[in-house]
Enzyme design. Sequence first.
Site, PDB file in Angstrom:
ATOM      1  N   GLU A 176      -2.311  -0.237  -4.378  1.00 30.95           N
ATOM      2  CA  GLU A 176      -3.547  -0.581  -3.658  1.00 30.95           C
ATOM      3  C   GLU A 176      -4.680   0.287  -4.180  1.00 30.95           C
ATOM      4  O   GLU A 176      -4.566   1.514  -4.210  1.00 30.95           O
ATOM      5  CB  GLU A 176      -3.380  -0.356  -2.146  1.00 30.95           C
ATOM      6  CG  GLU A 176      -4.644  -0.736  -1.364  1.00 30.95           C
ATOM      7  CD  GLU A 176      -4.550  -0.445   0.138  1.00 30.95           C
ATOM      8  OE1 GLU A 176      -4.101  -1.332   0.873  1.00 30.95           O
ATOM      9  OE2 GLU A 176      -4.912   0.671   0.548  1.00 30.95           O
ATOM     10  N   GLU A 180     -15.322   7.763  10.134  1.00 30.16           N
ATOM     11  CA  GLU A 180     -14.902   6.705  11.074  1.00 30.16           C
ATOM     12  C   GLU A 180     -13.399   6.811  11.323  1.00 30.16           C
ATOM     13  O   GLU A 180     -12.930   6.641  12.439  1.00 30.16           O
ATOM     14  CB  GLU A 180     -15.290   5.349  10.491  1.00 30.16           C
ATOM     15  CG  GLU A 180     -15.126   4.190  11.445  1.00 30.16           C
ATOM     16  CD  GLU A 180     -13.811   3.472  11.290  1.00 30.16           C
ATOM     17  OE1 GLU A 180     -13.538   2.582  12.092  1.00 30.16           O
ATOM     18  OE2 GLU A 180     -13.030   3.807  10.364  1.00 30.16           O
ATOM     19  N   HIS A 181     -12.657   7.102  10.253  1.00 25.07           N
ATOM     20  CA  HIS A 181     -11.189   7.234  10.357  1.00 25.07           C
ATOM     21  C   HIS A 181     -10.821   8.396  11.286  1.00 25.07           C
ATOM     22  O   HIS A 181      -9.958   8.270  12.135  1.00 25.07           O
ATOM     23  CB  HIS A 181     -10.600   7.446   8.967  1.00 25.07           C
ATOM     24  CG  HIS A 181      -9.104   7.544   8.957  1.00 25.07           C
ATOM     25  ND1 HIS A 181      -8.302   6.426   9.110  1.00 25.07           N
ATOM     26  CD2 HIS A 181      -8.274   8.599   8.840  1.00 25.07           C
ATOM     27  CE1 HIS A 181      -7.038   6.817   9.084  1.00 25.07           C
ATOM     28  NE2 HIS A 181      -6.992   8.126   8.914  1.00 25.07           N
ATOM     29  N   ASP A 194       0.805  -1.219   0.000  1.00 23.06           N
ATOM     30  CA  ASP A 194       0.000   0.000   0.000  1.00 23.06           C
ATOM     31  C   ASP A 194       0.844   1.278   0.000  1.00 23.06           C
ATOM     32  O   ASP A 194       0.424   2.297   0.531  1.00 23.06           O
ATOM     33  CB  ASP A 194      -0.974   0.001   1.184  1.00 23.06           C
ATOM     34  CG  ASP A 194      -0.253   0.000   2.532  1.00 23.06           C
ATOM     35  OD1 ASP A 194       0.958  -0.276   2.555  1.00 23.06           O
ATOM     36  OD2 ASP A 194      -0.901   0.286   3.554  1.00 23.06           O
TER      37      ASP A 194
HETATM   38  P1  GTP Z   1      -3.465  -2.292   6.673  1.00 22.60           P
HETATM   39  O1  GTP Z   1      -2.285  -3.041   7.182  1.00 22.60           O
HETATM   40  O2  GTP Z   1      -4.031  -1.294   7.652  1.00 22.60           O
HETATM   41  O3  GTP Z   1      -3.208  -1.659   5.345  1.00 22.60           O
HETATM   42  O4  GTP Z   1      -4.643  -3.347   6.528  1.00 22.60           O
HETATM   43  P2  GTP Z   1      -4.703  -4.724   5.702  1.00 22.60           P
HETATM   44  O5  GTP Z   1      -3.384  -5.050   5.120  1.00 22.60           O
HETATM   45  O6  GTP Z   1      -5.396  -5.732   6.558  1.00 22.60           O
HETATM   46  O7  GTP Z   1      -5.635  -4.346   4.482  1.00 22.60           O
HETATM   47  P3  GTP Z   1      -7.140  -3.899   4.421  1.00 22.60           P
HETATM   48  O8  GTP Z   1      -7.531  -4.190   3.019  1.00 22.60           O
HETATM   49  O9  GTP Z   1      -7.982  -4.482   5.507  1.00 22.60           O
HETATM   50  O10 GTP Z   1      -7.091  -2.315   4.682  1.00 22.60           O
HETATM   51  C1  GTP Z   1      -6.340  -1.481   3.865  1.00 22.60           C
HETATM   52  C2  GTP Z   1      -6.835  -0.058   3.955  1.00 22.60           C
HETATM   53  O11 GTP Z   1      -8.249   0.029   3.881  1.00 22.60           O
HETATM   54  C3  GTP Z   1      -6.508   0.667   5.233  1.00 22.60           C
HETATM   55  O12 GTP Z   1      -5.204   1.174   5.235  1.00 22.60           O
HETATM   56  C4  GTP Z   1      -7.568   1.779   5.230  1.00 22.60           C
HETATM   57  O13 GTP Z   1      -7.220   2.812   4.318  1.00 22.60           O
HETATM   58  C5  GTP Z   1      -8.765   1.057   4.681  1.00 22.60           C
HETATM   59  N1  GTP Z   1      -9.552   0.464   5.777  1.00 22.60           N
HETATM   60  C6  GTP Z   1      -9.584  -0.823   6.137  1.00 22.60           C
HETATM   61  N2  GTP Z   1     -10.400  -1.017   7.180  1.00 22.60           N
HETATM   62  C7  GTP Z   1     -10.909   0.186   7.506  1.00 22.60           C
HETATM   63  C8  GTP Z   1     -11.812   0.650   8.523  1.00 22.60           C
HETATM   64  O14 GTP Z   1     -12.313  -0.103   9.348  1.00 22.60           O
HETATM   65  N3  GTP Z   1     -12.097   1.975   8.544  1.00 22.60           N
HETATM   66  C9  GTP Z   1     -11.571   2.848   7.647  1.00 22.60           C
HETATM   67  N4  GTP Z   1     -11.918   4.127   7.750  1.00 22.60           N
HETATM   68  N5  GTP Z   1     -10.710   2.454   6.692  1.00 22.60           N
HETATM   69  C10 GTP Z   1     -10.375   1.149   6.616  1.00 22.60           C
HETATM   70 MG    MG Z   2      -2.903   0.400   4.649  1.00 28.46          MG
END
Ligand code: GTP
Ligand code: MG
Length: 238
Positions: free
Chosen positions: A174, A189-190, A107
């Site tokens: 990503e 939410e963020h 990402d």
């Molecule tokens: P990261 O290590 O945080 O990047 O998560 P991951 O590798 O498990 O990937 P995932 O696809 O779950 O999430 C990637 C990205 O999606 C995050 O960096 C956020 O930008 C977004 N995201 C995921 N979950 C949430 C959430 O619960 N709330 C918000 N606002 N954004 C989310």
């Molecule tokens: Mg991320």
Amino acid sequence: LFNDVINNSDLELPALSYDEVQLVYSQTKQIIGTMVEYKELMMMYTCAIKEVKTKFDVLNTEFNVRYRRNPIEFISTRLKRTSSIAEKLQRKSLAMTPKNIEDNLSDVAGVRVICAYIDDIYAIADALIKQDDITLIARKDYIANPKPNGYRSLHLIVSVPVFFAEEKRDMRVEVQIRTIAMDFWASLEHQLKYKQAVDNEQEIVDRLRACAEVISSTDREMLSIRSEIEQAADIPSE
Ligand code: GTP
Ligand code: MG
């Protein structure tokens, strides 16, 4: 620099042995080398973002002519901050090196596509994945399977070739695709996550989840209304 330090007695430096100076010199050289490599890698991710963004722009232009509307409301892009990169590598107990970044983070380059309707999300995603220079590395459908907190989006990790003067590099990007309503929810939410609601945290979580449900049913209802209007007006749908 090396010879200056050794020979120039004007420099008021603590006395260092030849070996110590050599060590400092070689380490400095290594750090500068890594910094140059890091900067180059970030430049490559920036270019990968441009490639993917252009692909979405093209799809949007095509849809506009074909279906007389824009499936994409807007696109935002971001390059992961150096401090966030360092943090994430540290969490994985990895050293901050360009190789570790490329091998372990998906990402660094981020593209977010905001659509009006849910069906556009899948249409746009499929149209991207179908392209023969795009390799799909991972797909997470948080619309079909929302996160427990109510988060919804379609996530793709893709690899895209980027052509530079001397080489071709496959870079990972990503992609997050969501509706305007899902984006509104995710931004809020963020923000709230970092505000740390002290005493009524569970209540906030519950209310946010409830909002996500309302948003989701509104998204589905808007799509259904659009489809009915299109049918009545005999406008081709995707
Ligand atoms: P990261 O290590 O945080 O990047 O998560 P991951 O590798 O498990 O990937 P995932 O696809 O779950 O999430 C990637 C990205 O999606 C995050 O960096 C956020 O930008 C977004 N995201 C995921 N979950 C949430 C959430 O619960 N709330 C918000 N606002 N954004 C989310
Ligand atoms: Mg991320």
